[in-house]
Design an enzyme around this catalytic site. Structure first.
Site, PDB file in Angstrom:
ATOM      1  N   SER A  46       0.962  -1.074   0.151  1.00 30.59           N
ATOM      2  CA  SER A  46      -0.062  -0.096  -0.180  1.00 30.59           C
ATOM      3  C   SER A  46       1.397   1.091   0.233  1.00 30.59           C
ATOM      4  CB  SER A  46      -0.779  -0.369   1.245  1.00 30.59           C
ATOM      5  OG  SER A  46      -1.971  -1.161   0.917  1.00 30.59           O
ATOM      6  N   ASN A  47       1.834   1.031   0.749  1.00 30.78           N
ATOM      7  CA  ASN A  47       2.563   2.167   0.835  1.00 30.78           C
ATOM      8  C   ASN A  47       3.829   2.179  -0.670  1.00 30.78           C
ATOM      9  OD1 ASN A  47       2.298   4.131   3.525  1.00 30.78           O
ATOM     10  ND2 ASN A  47       3.129   2.020   4.097  1.00 30.78           N
ATOM     11  N   LYS A 165      -0.047 -11.152   6.477  1.00 32.20           N
ATOM     12  CA  LYS A 165       0.790  -9.711   7.004  1.00 32.20           C
ATOM     13  C   LYS A 165      -0.757  -9.054   7.313  1.00 32.20           C
ATOM     14  CE  LYS A 165       1.364  -4.675   6.172  1.00 32.20           C
ATOM     15  NZ  LYS A 165       1.710  -3.846   4.849  1.00 32.20           N
ATOM     16  N   SER A 167      -2.973  -5.839   8.609  1.00 29.21           N
ATOM     17  CA  SER A 167      -3.149  -4.472   9.162  1.00 29.21           C
ATOM     18  C   SER A 167      -4.323  -4.283   9.590  1.00 29.21           C
ATOM     19  CB  SER A 167      -2.469  -3.502   7.520  1.00 29.21           C
ATOM     20  OG  SER A 167      -1.617  -3.808   6.881  1.00 29.21           O
ATOM     21  N   GLY A 190       0.761  -5.360  10.396  1.00 29.73           N
ATOM     22  CA  GLY A 190       0.975  -5.097   8.881  1.00 29.73           C
ATOM     23  C   GLY A 190       1.500  -3.391   9.868  1.00 29.73           C
TER      24      GLY A 190
END
Lengths: 295, 295, 295, 295
Positions: A46-47, A165, A167, A190
């Site tokens: 996402s980043n 993962k 988040s 996450g």
């Protein structure tokens, strides 16, 4: 089974002023991060603005990443897309580029149809065709889908699915998954905001946006915990929460990139419709960064 | 300003058994629908599985659509994507293909950053660069973002933004938008389930999944309302609700395609991770279809 | 079956400066409202601060209401509480005081347990023991529970349940209920903001906070609709939305009371933890009131 | 400042077959629980069906509780209600009955008005008038309001507010509160499901429904953590999650009472609209209880 233990930064994707890929910056950021005792790097999470890049751009990011990440550290590649065919294509490109594992976000557009059966079939289909191990990626804040423990546990039965993962930060769900998953299944926090709580119930590490700008602090939490010094771990954890909330939760990727710029790394522009943090936000952000990281 | 008055089916995208585009089926479905007094066709909306297609596939759908839709009916093309650059690219391809207008879904992955400012800038940027008029598409059930009235009204100030398709079904918001938008701004109901209520407060028509399988019934609601026969309109509306809930709200695109197959149109497969409706659902679905549509 | 057709204001409960009941003000407000062509008055709904009053206080409000409401208008009494026993007690007190019907809010504290079975049993139990007809009250914004169509339809099978006040504003659900409920079951819109859309699909009237301060405007919508003048109805409806959003949706009971004070009625204080609207809000509120109501 | 360290069961309120208070059962349950190394007892929390009791019944429960709880253990009394005046009344009754502290649930009916200012003023008003220390109670799953860190921190500035029970399970928020609250402010986990993660970041203990039926297991988690044996703590924590999810999260108070009956304590009936767990649920529940607690 591939050992996922430890910490990973989810690398932002660097763009130049025309929003084009800046591969040099990506390489330099990776080289900088790999000086730390991190276990590897995630690209195109996402980043990494995964939803903003074309397939050809993704290929380039996978390739520069593998060239830049030492062989003794893992390269994890984000390859999730809305369709099975696109996800499988990207997974193959990532594997061909040398990724050690892929991180696969749940498809989410047709929320009403993404029931447990559909999600399990999706993950089994991707895992079946992937040349490298698959990590499930549950990211409710962005995808709008929060997979439940049963769905994740059933998906995880496939032998090529090795971890999660998460988040979402629901520690109860995380505990239920750790308690009921197959031997060797590995859960990664996450977010740095709940790294210590997650470790306390059996997570093996984390993929942490904060590790891009504060790898030392993140490793301090992790290592204090690993050697049993809980009080020290708690102190580091509490420091991490405020910084992480500002940089990732509140202002997102634009703030992470601004923080990187502030710290002498390459942050650079975001792709629109994301907007750069404005001056007012910067004025709030910088003291929070300086307070914790004293650059 | 382009007149959007009337009803539009959001055409499903036809695939063959290998999930490849079936352009012949698309053409035949359009030709069938254009026999009705519909105002045009939307391609690559949510029911068109817009998130499942590559850019090259989208181009092909735009082209076959324009070839199949008579010039006296509108072709509206769905062109929304997660980034401005991808949305603008698709918008240009659609315009080059002959679309009369584009329907632009709000980007939604970075929900935390998609505040009013970001969304308004997104729509102004797209509208600025588009050769054809832009219709805003608010689809909270899928995108996870429900744009508020102020955001939509501010976005709508751009002269190249001519209307809104709202699938959220919040009639209060719709009324506020109708009441406060610039002269000529046109609101389209996004679902047959609230077509009549929307018309009652000033919507000019609708883009209705149900119009793919029940164009006659949808037109009965619309025309009864237009000639002031509210009781008749209400009777048709109540018939439409149950069918529409089953076909589109509850079971989504797979049910719509199954219903098309059942009615002698080409429905065909969905793209995975969507799953075809199973036999149990079909057993529930068919009597609901037959009850209302007596094929 | 009791005929619920028409409009009702949900009367705010008047308090003096010590937050004690002001029965004189209640009587005078009712007398003022009963000059209009409203079908009756609801006491102790959400706008009546039902959750703030003791049982003894509720008895006093029921009694003064019945004394003040002419016999040719209906008195509807809010009697919902968290337990069946409290709800039944209040229902009996209301009936003994002369209420024509009771409006029963769904219990909501144990949200996880308030499944369809529990809610249906609750309503059947209350209806079974009530000496007067029962109206179901669905108020998701306050209760946190949004009963679905099936639950409401099953509850409505009891012969002593005659209607529904729905404040959720989901027109699709409302249509499904109207379409599938027993003959004579009466649906009332719970807000002026969606009165016309609700009437268009078959609602018989509404219980409207706005009718406390703008009974004339609300009746204009209703009567225009009833005589088939849809365009006039739409104009009044659009006027009502902005005022209603400000007075009830955005700032709630405190704003309603402030508006009553502004218009020469008795609004008076709210009970804490509710806070009076501050000066800043008043400055926004007054022009909106004046614009529509020109006092 | 009153030391809240350690674990507390939130005692269910015992009723007889006519749903009347069974004070003998309450006394016996307390006497049983006080044999364990718990720090005290909470009466009239969510598990105590606080919203189901009249004021007079609450007084009786406070009184029998104080008579039954040894002086070296704390009595915490739930006194939250929808209005300040009712909450203050109950707080005074509880204090007069000998409660050591009160646990005050946030008012929640007027969700739209319960902003930070209203909630802070509520807590300050209650704290100002309370003769005993106040603990804030954040219970989003039931109240529908999830107070944010800033609201809680501002409320906590009052000197008579000494702690927080957080049942939301958001560890990030909990960490932010622990990190930024006044010296001596004490955070209690509101569920056994996240006891260990909460302890890991600095919670001082917990108020745990599970402690009613598994005080030993809950104390095992707590004590293992306190002596630094994290692996043991984690093993106990993971055992607790499954049992707790079934007994409290999934089936609520009815399941807790059924579990107490199964284990030889007095569970007894719930007050309607709560329904007793049915046979099917019991069949699922009993093996989960037996597996962990081997009665």
């Amino acid at each position: 089974m591939l050992n996922l233990k430890g910490l990973y930064p989810p690398l932002p994707t660097s763009f130049d002023d025309h929003e084009e890929l800046n591969l040099t910056a990506i390489r330099e950021n990776i080289e900088h991060l790999c000086k730390y005792d991190l276990s590897g790097i995630l690209v195109l999470g996402s980043n990494g603005e995964l939803v903003m890049l074309s397939k050809e751009e993704k290929r380039k990011v996978y390739e520069i990443a593998r060239q830049s990440i030492p062989q003794d550290k893992l390269m994890i590649a984000g390859t999730g897309a809305q369709s099975n065919r696109e996800t499988t294509d990207l997974t193959q490109i990532a594997a061909d580029s040398g990724a050690d594992a892929v991180l696969v976000l749940s498809p989410s557009y047709y929320k009403g149809q993404m029931n447990s059966e559909a999600l399990v079939k999706f993950y089994h289909d991707i895992a079946e065709q992937s040349a490298v191990p698959v990590i499930i990626y549950n990211m409710p804040a962005n995808s709008g889908i929060d997979m439940d423990a049963d769905t994740i546990l059933t998906a995880a039965e496939h032998e090529n699915i090795i971890g999660l993962k998460d988040s979402g930060g629901n520690l109860i769900k995380m505990a239920a998954i750790i308690n009921n998953s197959k031997p060797g299944f590995q859960v990664l926090a996450g977010s740095a905001s709940f790294l210590l709580p997650a470790l306390s119930i059996g997570a093996v590490g984390g993929i942490l946006a904060l590790a891009n700008i504060a790898p030392g602090l993140c490793l301090d939490i992790y290592k204090s915990f690993m050697k049993g010094d809980l009080e020290m771990a708690r102190n580091y954890q509490l420091q991490a929460v405020e910084l992480n909330t500002a940089v990732t939760r509140r202002w997102g990727v634009p703030a992470l990139k601004a923080a990187m710029d502030h710290l002498g790394l390459y942050g650079g522009p975001v792709r629109k419709p994301l907007l750069p943090v404005n001056d007012e936000v910067k004025k709030e952000l910088v003291p929070i960064i300086n307070k914790t990281l004293k650059p």
